[in-house]
Scaffold this motif. Structure first.
Motif, PDB file in Angstrom:
ATOM      1  N   ARG A  47     -12.520   4.246   0.645  1.00 22.75           N
ATOM      2  CA  ARG A  47     -12.007   4.467   2.012  1.00 22.75           C
ATOM      3  C   ARG A  47     -12.883   5.573   2.669  1.00 22.75           C
ATOM      4  N   ARG A  81      -6.576  -4.666  -5.113  1.00 22.48           N
ATOM      5  CA  ARG A  81      -5.502  -4.387  -3.918  1.00 22.48           C
ATOM      6  C   ARG A  81      -4.942  -5.757  -3.109  1.00 22.48           C
ATOM      7  N   GLU A 257      -5.704  -1.245   6.559  1.00 21.57           N
ATOM      8  CA  GLU A 257      -6.374  -0.995   5.264  1.00 21.57           C
ATOM      9  C   GLU A 257      -7.824  -1.411   5.491  1.00 21.57           C
ATOM     10  N   SER A 260      -9.704  -3.232   2.175  1.00 22.97           N
ATOM     11  CA  SER A 260      -8.875  -4.504   1.985  1.00 22.97           C
ATOM     12  C   SER A 260      -9.463  -5.496   3.074  1.00 22.97           C
TER      13      SER A 260
END
Length: 304
Positions: A47, A81, A257, A260
């Protein structure tokens, strides 16, 4: 007598021209592949690294977006994830698969017989009906959106999977491609089957479909690529988020996100890419099928 020396300058010019064309094609290929490489690299970033490179565009953080072909700290956390802790993604994936497969199955049942009838039969109003097919094929979705919405609303099919499946089943592009394929079949083979006592249904099932398989595979591949990535139809006809396909779900993932979302884009891209490479030969054969039929006809005329 003076000996004639080979014209080396002409050969050098041809080689130079070929190399120039190759270089130009390689440059254009690199430009087209670059976004995909960026997508793969971003899906392997964390991130913090994503905010450093793409934050100015995706999160409104920073003044300028950057570019990294290889991440500094590659990680598979986004894929883990996505595949293990994202039930909403699998729901959207199932919705996209259900809608796409439903459209393709319906096109096989509707477009294949319709194309065979246009290619092999004569009936009143054929030219006018074919003109209407061509007219509908060139009309964009925005033109027929309101009328289609009213029809689906009157049939109480809005906000269901059928609202996306039914309009796709009766698309005119598969009929156009298959009509050219069936029209290019050798007439001698069809006439021989009729002389042997075969009826129209048997000729269609035993000769038309096997010889027209390249065209059928081509409409399946093109249809999958179109409806797997469809945005306008689901956005117009589906209001419940639980029915949304991947094309509508992915933009929402970017807000929630980022990592993702990039991983989901790669996973979403895989079925279309694998199908294209697996059926590339059939797709090319289906597109040139009508030309093959004309070549067979011209060759037979030359032999006579």
């Amino acid at each position: 007598m003076k000996e004639k020396w080979p014209d080396l300058s002409g050969k050098r010019k041809n080689r130079a021209g070929k190399w120039a064309v190759r270089i130009i094609l390689c440059v254009f290929a690199a430009i087209m592949v670059l976004p995909l490489l960026m997508l793969c690299a971003d899906s392997l970033m964390g991130r913090r690294e994503l905010i450093e490179t793409c934050g100015a565009v995706l999160a409104g953080q920073g003044e300028r977006a950057g570019f990294r072909l290889f991440p500094n700290y590659p990680t598979l956390r986004a894929y883990v994830r996505l595949l293990l802790d994202s039930p909403e993604y699998f729901t959207a994936f199932w919705n996209a698969m259900l809608q796409t497969v439903g459209v393709l199955a319906g096109q096989l049942l509707a477009a294949v017989p319709a194309a065979w009838a246009f290619a092999q039969f004569r009936f009143p109003g054929k030219k006018m009906l074919w003109f209407l097919y061509m007219l509908l094929m060139i009309l964009p979705f925005q033109v027929t959106m309101v009328s289609g919405y009213l029809v689906l609303s009157g049939a109480h099919l809005l906000d269901t999977h059928w609202a996306v499946i039914l309009p796709g089943i009766f698309s005119t592009l598969p009929v156009f491609i298959l009509q050219k394929t069936f029209a290019g079949l050798p007439k001698e083979v069809l006439e021989a089957a009729r002389l042997d006592g075969a009826g129209n249904v048997r000729i269609f099932l035993d000769i038309g479909i096997p010889l027209g398989m390249p065209g059928i595979f081509s409409i399946l591949i093109l249809g999958f690529l179109e409806y797997w990535n469809a945005i306008e139809q689901p956005m117009t006809y589906l209001k419940t988020e639980a029915l949304w396909p991947l094309s509508l779900y992915l933009p929402r993932m970017i807000q929630a996100e980022m990592a993702s979302a990039f991983a989901a884009s790669i996973v979403t891209l895989l079925p279309a890419v694998l199908l294209f490479f697996a059926g590339q030969e059939n797709l090319e054969q289906g597109i040139v099928a009508s030309g093959m039929g004309r070549a067979v006809k011209s060759k037979n005329r030359e032999d006579w």
